[in-house]
Structures are given as structure tokens and as C-alpha cells.
Design a protein around this motif. Structure first.
Motif, PDB file in Angstrom:
ATOM      1  N   ARG A 436      46.272  39.826  51.200  1.00 13.77           N
ATOM      2  CA  ARG A 436      46.329  38.893  50.074  1.00 13.77           C
ATOM      3  C   ARG A 436      46.603  37.458  50.513  1.00 13.77           C
ATOM      4  O   ARG A 436      46.396  36.510  49.752  1.00 13.77           O
ATOM      5  CB  ARG A 436      47.384  39.345  49.060  1.00 13.77           C
ATOM      6  N   ALA A 447      33.320  35.461  46.714  1.00 17.15           N
ATOM      7  CA  ALA A 447      34.138  36.081  45.671  1.00 17.15           C
ATOM      8  C   ALA A 447      34.292  37.589  45.845  1.00 17.15           C
ATOM      9  O   ALA A 447      35.394  38.124  45.636  1.00 17.15           O
ATOM     10  CB  ALA A 447      33.557  35.752  44.298  1.00 17.15           C
ATOM     11  N   THR A 450      36.868  38.248  48.580  1.00 12.31           N
ATOM     12  CA  THR A 450      38.182  37.800  48.112  1.00 12.31           C
ATOM     13  C   THR A 450      38.791  38.809  47.148  1.00 12.31           C
ATOM     14  O   THR A 450      39.976  39.147  47.238  1.00 12.31           O
ATOM     15  CB  THR A 450      38.057  36.426  47.428  1.00 12.31           C
ATOM     16  N   ALA A 451      37.980  39.328  46.231  1.00 12.44           N
ATOM     17  CA  ALA A 451      38.477  40.334  45.294  1.00 12.44           C
ATOM     18  C   ALA A 451      38.906  41.597  46.022  1.00 12.44           C
ATOM     19  O   ALA A 451      39.925  42.221  45.673  1.00 12.44           O
ATOM     20  CB  ALA A 451      37.394  40.653  44.263  1.00 12.44           C
ATOM     21  N   ARG A 454      42.252  41.115  47.668  1.00 12.25           N
ATOM     22  CA  ARG A 454      43.356  41.084  46.718  1.00 12.25           C
ATOM     23  C   ARG A 454      43.667  42.455  46.131  1.00 12.25           C
ATOM     24  O   ARG A 454      44.676  42.613  45.428  1.00 12.25           O
ATOM     25  CB  ARG A 454      43.050  40.068  45.618  1.00 12.25           C
ATOM     26  N   ASP A 455      42.837  43.433  46.409  1.00 12.20           N
ATOM     27  CA  ASP A 455      43.136  44.791  45.957  1.00 12.20           C
ATOM     28  C   ASP A 455      44.377  45.346  46.647  1.00 12.20           C
ATOM     29  O   ASP A 455      45.079  46.185  46.091  1.00 12.20           O
ATOM     30  CB  ASP A 455      41.936  45.703  46.228  1.00 12.20           C
ATOM     31  N   SER A 605      36.665  44.337  52.444  1.00 14.26           N
ATOM     32  CA  SER A 605      37.688  43.313  52.680  1.00 14.26           C
ATOM     33  C   SER A 605      37.858  42.978  54.151  1.00 14.26           C
ATOM     34  O   SER A 605      38.170  41.834  54.503  1.00 14.26           O
ATOM     35  CB  SER A 605      39.024  43.775  52.107  1.00 14.26           C
TER      36      SER A 605
END
Length: 663
Positions: A436, A447, A450-451, A454-455, A605
Motif C-alpha cells: 500500500r 490504475a 494501483t488497485a 491497495r488490496d 500487484s
């Protein structure tokens, strides 16, 4: 250690003084004094960088630092300021330094990445940056001097779990730094508890159960449950769940039962399937937290079965699944290894072994035994001319390619360190920080990635080491450990009985000993696991050292009172190891609907780009040292297009035994 009490304080209540809160121990907690708040970062004129990031003389040897350790406010402040938008200057004064590799993060994964990079490129010049005051990340060492005796404890990553599951790459790396797991079979005294007749117990706090009781467990629940303050129906239900559970899903096949249990939490299993007394929900609420981070309201009944929670023996579910190699596999295995692969400082010795290999000047010796009493020379970590350097108290804040990421030959890394903001350049970079953080370090990601980054939401936890002047109370109560359902702390254990490298575990009752307490802050029942971790993190950051100390004294004074324990007299030292961003989140049902079929967020990721690769345990969704090593190895090989012994990068720890198993 000076045991004289502090002068009476008007702020202390009589209850606090009865707990020993006025006793003289090291209570530095960095909540004040050198604490660096986000606001202070923004106003550099009020708190210059040179002052803000200075290391106090008392922290010159981090393992001996008392009070609050781990991720202190001071260590967190820079990235919190970046997150909050109060630190916007992403440029720094060039140090003039250029490296082949810069590693952001000097935990086990970052150290493993540096080690593998040097294996593939022996002449490489490497810099590792880390915001903490010590190397190793969560693999953290605590040292105490009590009565002229050195005691060593672990303040984070605990043990080398299940060596039979280590990849060839992990085994090769451990061997290269002198660690041979099989030697622990001689160093761990597996008969220590039995020789003394010690066993596990449960402490029932008065505030939760009406009156306090400490009960020693036995093989059969019927032999001890009736001594507890549980209500009569809860006692009957607990005895049934443990000793003679029924088939609560009678009529379904084994596969159908597993599928049903995968979709229900253990809380739902207790209330809706087994239909037990609701008081047992309180009793079991935290029972899954140490392996999964979450309580029984977010952990599936299937995973609770794998965790050893009761209620499933009469359901004919088949063998527990410890690990399968892919979601479609039906390979069943059992965990073949005892839980004994433990240095006195936990996996801090693994980190120290990697540091010694990378920078031989930091510590003498070559064996795993010499790590135990060996003193790391922190003055040798960041020395000009050494091919590998580790720069502590240094927080990376920005990473960018110097040009188009597809064609650039260098990467700039900006960090906050002693004296202000600095920058170095590198041929390549490994981001071995948690997932994160990465979107805050760079604007070069799309994007979707990035998502996916952030998981991963880190699990907050607190590991506290309490040094007792003796363990007579445990001897009198015939206890080696206590769990404390409903209390602030999950429980307290006598340290592992490991003697090696000239270090000897307690033998006489009068010997001082380390007691290990643990807490994983909780959120609201009904929230998702990730929401609960964020709520728990806020709680963790809001508590002072005194708050943790008070709760530790409360637990021990209550649970051990029957053994004559006195929290005023018998506690010699306390160190609180606080990890607001603790262990990697491991996918779990029923909340993670993409698990285990995929696609998994980590697959998107952890993809590197340009001259940057991503390591860390988040990249494996697996909070264990050997995954951190595997991910570090993978990242180094991605950059250098190298190969070597096989790694294991499919997520799934032995503890999460049933996460891979379908119907």
C-alpha cells in the motif's frame, strides 16, 4: 536493572500503584520528545529534518532499547505525512552516490533480494534504505540484562515455520548464510515442559465472565470445563464440541459439507449450524486471530477447522488440507514438522545472518550458533567503500525513472534521512516495502495495478516481552502458557526453551525468563476483515506505552494470582513491539470471493516495470519468512533475468490449510 520504585505520582491511581505502574522500568515510547508528527513534517522550519530524524544515543544499539519499539511514531511519521499530503516536496539534495541496486526496505525480503542480486552480480554496489532504527523489519530482536544475565527475545517474526515446505531457493539461501534448520532439533528442548509438568491454561477475566478464574486445560474438556465461569449451557456445549461433536451437517457429502463451511464464518457455524450457547462466541472470538488476523466473525468455518477449532470431528470431512499446489488440485498433505525452528530472537537471526553475509564487517563468525550472542556493529552498516550499505532511519518518499521507464538507464530514489531530503541514483530498484506504500512512492503505475496493490491491508499487531525475575508462579500453577478470551491480550506464553550458541534457557524456577504477550487489535463485528484491520490500526496508534504496560500487569496479576505472582515485585522489564503495519494479509473465505479460483490481486500487484521490481511478503499474500525470501529472490531475478534454485510463489501458508480446497 535498578528495581527501586519511582516517587509516587499524583497521576497514578491506587489501582495503578497496586499493579506496579510506579516501578522503575524503561518507559521510553517516542510518543513525545523525539516523536515526529505529520504536522511537524510539514512545518520543517519548526522541526528541521536534522533534528527530526536524529537517533538518540540510547538507541545506538537498537536491540537493547526499551519502552516502545518496532514501528514507532517517529518511524511512521514521514510516510504518514506523504499519505496525508502534508509532505509534498518529492525532491532531495543529491548525495552524489550511484548504486547498481537500491532496495527500499531492509526486512527479510529486501535483504534476500540484495543477497540474490549479489549472487547473480557479485560486483554489484547496493544500498538498502529503511525507516526503522534496526534491520530486519518485523524480524526484531529484544535484549535485556536482568540480574547480570542476558535475555534475548523476539519482538516480531517468530520462527522458521515448516521447513519441509521451503522452496529450493529458500533452502539454498539459508545454507549460504550458515543456517541449517535441522540443528534446531537439538537446540529446542521439546521435553522442557513435560519434565516440569507444565501445560496450557485459560484465564477468564472477571469483566467478561462475571468472576475471574484460571483453569488448566486437560485432554478431555469434561475434565476442566466445569471449573470455568461459563454458564451451564455453554459448558455443556463446549464439552460436546470438544469431546463428542455431532455431525452438524448430516445428510451432505464430505465435499458439500466443506463447501458449506467455506461459505460460513466460524461464528455462523457456532450459532446457526451447531446452535451452541452464544457465550461460546465470546469464548472463541479471538481463537483464529493469531493465524489469520481476523476473529471468528470473518474467518470461515473451513479455516477454523484447519486452525484446530472444535466442532468438526463428527462431520467426516476427510483429511485436513495443509497445502495443495493449485486451486484445482486435490492433493492432501499434513504438516510434517514440529514448531521448533526458532532462534532465541526469532527470525531476527535470519535477518542478521543475511546482513553478516552482505556486510561481513558487521559481525564475526559464519555459523548459526554465532548469531545468537554475536553483537551487530551498527557503525559498519553504512560505510563508504563497502559494496553493500544499509541506511537506517531513512524513509523513501519518491521513486522515478530518469526518462521513459521503457528506455531509462537509471532510477532516482528520494528519501528523508538525517539532515533532510536526499536523493541517490540506481541502475535498478527493488521495492521491498509493503504494497500500500508503493502507489505513494511513484506516479508511474496504472490504475489497475494501483488497485491491486491497495488490496493488501497489513494486519496490525503488538508483541510484548515481559521479563519476569522468576517463573515460580507458572511452576506453582503448572502452566506454560495462558490464553485469555475476552481480555485485551490474547494470552501470555513462557518463551521457547531454546539453548544454543552459548545462550541457555531458564532451568531453575528462580531464573529470570521472558514472557511473550500478543495482541491483534480488533474492529467491529460485522465489518470486513480489512475494515477491522484499519480500525485496529487506529486503536494501536492511539495507545501509549503506559496503556500496554497497564494491561500487561492486569493480565498477569489476575491470571497468575493463584501462583503468588505480584506484578509490583516480579516484573523486571517490559518492551512493547508495536507493528501498526504488521503481517501480510492472507486471502480467506468467505470474504475474498476471488479465492481460491482467482485471478488473485497479487498476480497483478507484484509486476515490475522498467528497472523496478517488487518484493515483500505482501507479494505472496503470505506472512512468513520463507515467502519473504522467495519474493525477494523473484524480484532480483526479474531485474537481472537470472535463474537459480526454484522458488515457491503461489500463495498459501500451511496455517491456511483449507483455503485451496474446493468441494
Amino acid at each position: 536493572m535498578d528495581d527501586a520504585p519511582l516517587p509516587p505520582s499524583p497521576e497514578l491511581s491506587a489501582e495503578d500503584r497496586a499493579l506496579g505502574m510506579d516501578q522503575k522500568i524503561d518507559r521510553r515510547d517516542f510518543m513525545n520528545g523525539l516523536a515526529l508528527t505529520a504536522a511537524a513534517v510539514a512545518v520543517q522550519s519548526a522541526m528541521p529534518w536534522a533534528r527530526a530524524v536524529q537517533t538518540p544515543a540510547s538507541a545506538a544499539y537498537p536491540p537493547a532499547a526499551g519502552g516502545l519499539s518496532g514501528q514507532t511514531d517517529r518511524a511512521n511519521a514521514v510516510m504518514h505525512a506523504v499519505r496525508d499530503g502534508t509532505l509534498k516536496a518529492m525532491t532531495g539534495q543529491s548525495t552524489g552516490e550511484s548504486f547498481d541496486l537500491v532496495v527500499v526496505g531492509a526486512g527479510i525480503s529486501g535483504l534476500a533480494a540484495a543477497h540474490e542480486y549479489r549472487r547473480l552480480n557479485p560486483k554489484a554496489r547496493i544500498l538498502l534504505l529503511d525507516p526503522l532504527a534496526d534491520v530486519g523489519g518485523h524480524a526484531h530482536r529484544n535484549e535485556f540484562q536482568v540480574g547480570g544475565k542476558l535475555l534475548i527475545g523476539y519482538g516480531g517474526s517468530q520462527s522458521l515455520q515448516t521447513p519441509s515446505y521451503f522452496s529450493p531457493a529458500v533452502n539454498a539461501m539459508l545454507h549460504s548464510v550458515g543456517i541449517e534448520a535441522q540443528k534446531f532439533e537439538g537446540y529446542y528442548d521439546g521435553a522442557w515442559y513435560d519434565k516440569r509438568g507444565l501445560g496450557a491454561g485459560i484465564y477468564f477475566p472477571k469483566e467478561v465472565y462475571g468472576h475471574a478464574a484460571t483453569v488448566r486445560e486437560a485432554d478431555k474438556a469434561a475434565d476442566w470445563v466445569n471449573q470455568t465461569p461459563l454458564n451451564p449451557q455453554a459448558k455443556r456445549d463446549l464439552i460436546e464440541l470438544t469431546d463428542a461433536p455431532r455431525d452438524y451437517l448430516k445428510g451432505l457429502s464430505a465435499g458439500q459439507k466443506r463447501e458449506r463451511l467455506a461459505k460460513a464464518t466460524y461464528r455462523e457455524f457456532l450459532l446457526d449450524i451447531a446452535k451452541v450457547d452464544p457465550q461460546l462466541v465470546t469464548y472463541f472470538q479471538d481463537s483464529t486471530r493469531e493465524y489469520y488476523g481476523g476473529g471468528i466473525d470473518v474467518v470461515s468455518a473451513l479455516d477454523a477447522w484447519a486452525n484446530g477449532n472444535p466442532g468438526f470431528d463428527g462431520m467426516h470431512l476427510g483429511d485436513a488440507v495443509d497445502r495443495v499446489m493449485s486451486p484445482s488440485s486435490r492433493l492432501l498433505q499434513t504438516d510434517p514438522d514440529d514448531y521448533i525452528y526458532h532462534f532465541p530472537d526469532g527470525n531476527a537471526s535470519v535477518a542478521r545472518a543475511l546482513v553478516r553475509n552482505l556486510i561481513p564487517q558487521t559481525m564475526s563468525g559464519h555459523t548459526m550458533e554465532s548469531l545468537v550472542l554475536g553483537r551487530l556493529d551498527y557503525g559498519q552498516l553504512d560505510v563508504k567503500g563497502h559494496p553493500v550499505r544499509i541506511r537506517l532511519n531513512s524513509t523513501a518518499v519518491h521513486v522515478r525513472h530518469l526518462g521513459d521507464p521503457h528506455t531509462a538507464s537509471q532510477v532516482e530514489v528520494v528519501y528523508a534521512g538525517a539532515g533532510g531530503m536526499h536523493s541517490v541514483v540506481a541502475g535498478q530498484v527493488v521495492l521491498a516495502c509493503w504494497h500500500r506504500v508503493i502507489p505513494y512512492l511513484t506516479n508511474e503505475l496504472g490504475a489497475p495495478q494501483t488497485a491491486a496493490l491497495r488490496d493488501q491491508v497489513k494486519i496490525p499487531l503488538v508483541y510484548t516481552n515481559v521479563v519476569l525475575k522468576n517463573w515460580a508462579a507458572f511452576e506453582r500453577l503448572k502452566l506454560s502458557a495462558i490464553t485469555s478470551p475476552g481480555h485485551f491480550w490474547l494470552g501470555a506464553d513462557l518463551d521457547f526453551p531454546v539453548s544454543m550458541g552459548g545462550y541457555h534457557f531458564a532451568q531453575k524456577t528462580s531464573d529470570p525468563v521472558i514472557l511473550h504477550l500478543r495482541r491483534i487489535p480488533v474492529g467491529r463485528v460485522g465489518d470486513s476483515a480489512r475494515e477491522q484491520f484499519n480500525t485496529g490500526r487506529a486503536e494501536l496508534l492511539g495507545l501509549s506505552f503506559a496503556d500496554y504496560e497497564r494491561q500487561a500487569r492486569n493480565l498477569l496479576g489476575g491470571a497468575l494470582s493463584g501462583g503468588g505472582f505480584d506484578p509490583v515485585r516480579d516484573i523486571a522489564a517490559i518492551t512493547v513491539n508495536r507493528w501498526a503495519h504488521g503481517y501480510a494479509y492472507e486471502y480467506m473465505r468467505p470474504g475474498d470471493t476471488y479465492w481460491p479460483g482467482g485471478p488473485l490481486p497479487i498476480q497483478a500487484s507484484r509486476k515490475g516495470w522498467g528497472r523496478i521490481a517488487i518484493a515483500n511478503s505482501d507479494a505472496g499474500a503470505y506472512a512468513y519468512a520463507h515467502s519473504a525470501i522467495d519474493q525477494g529472490v523473484r524480484a532480483a531475478r526479474e531485474l537481472l533475468k537470472g535463474s537459480g534454485p526454484a522458488i515457491s510463489d503461489f500463495p498459501g501458508p500451511p496455517q491456511n490449510k483449507l483455503k485451496f480446497f474446493g468441494s
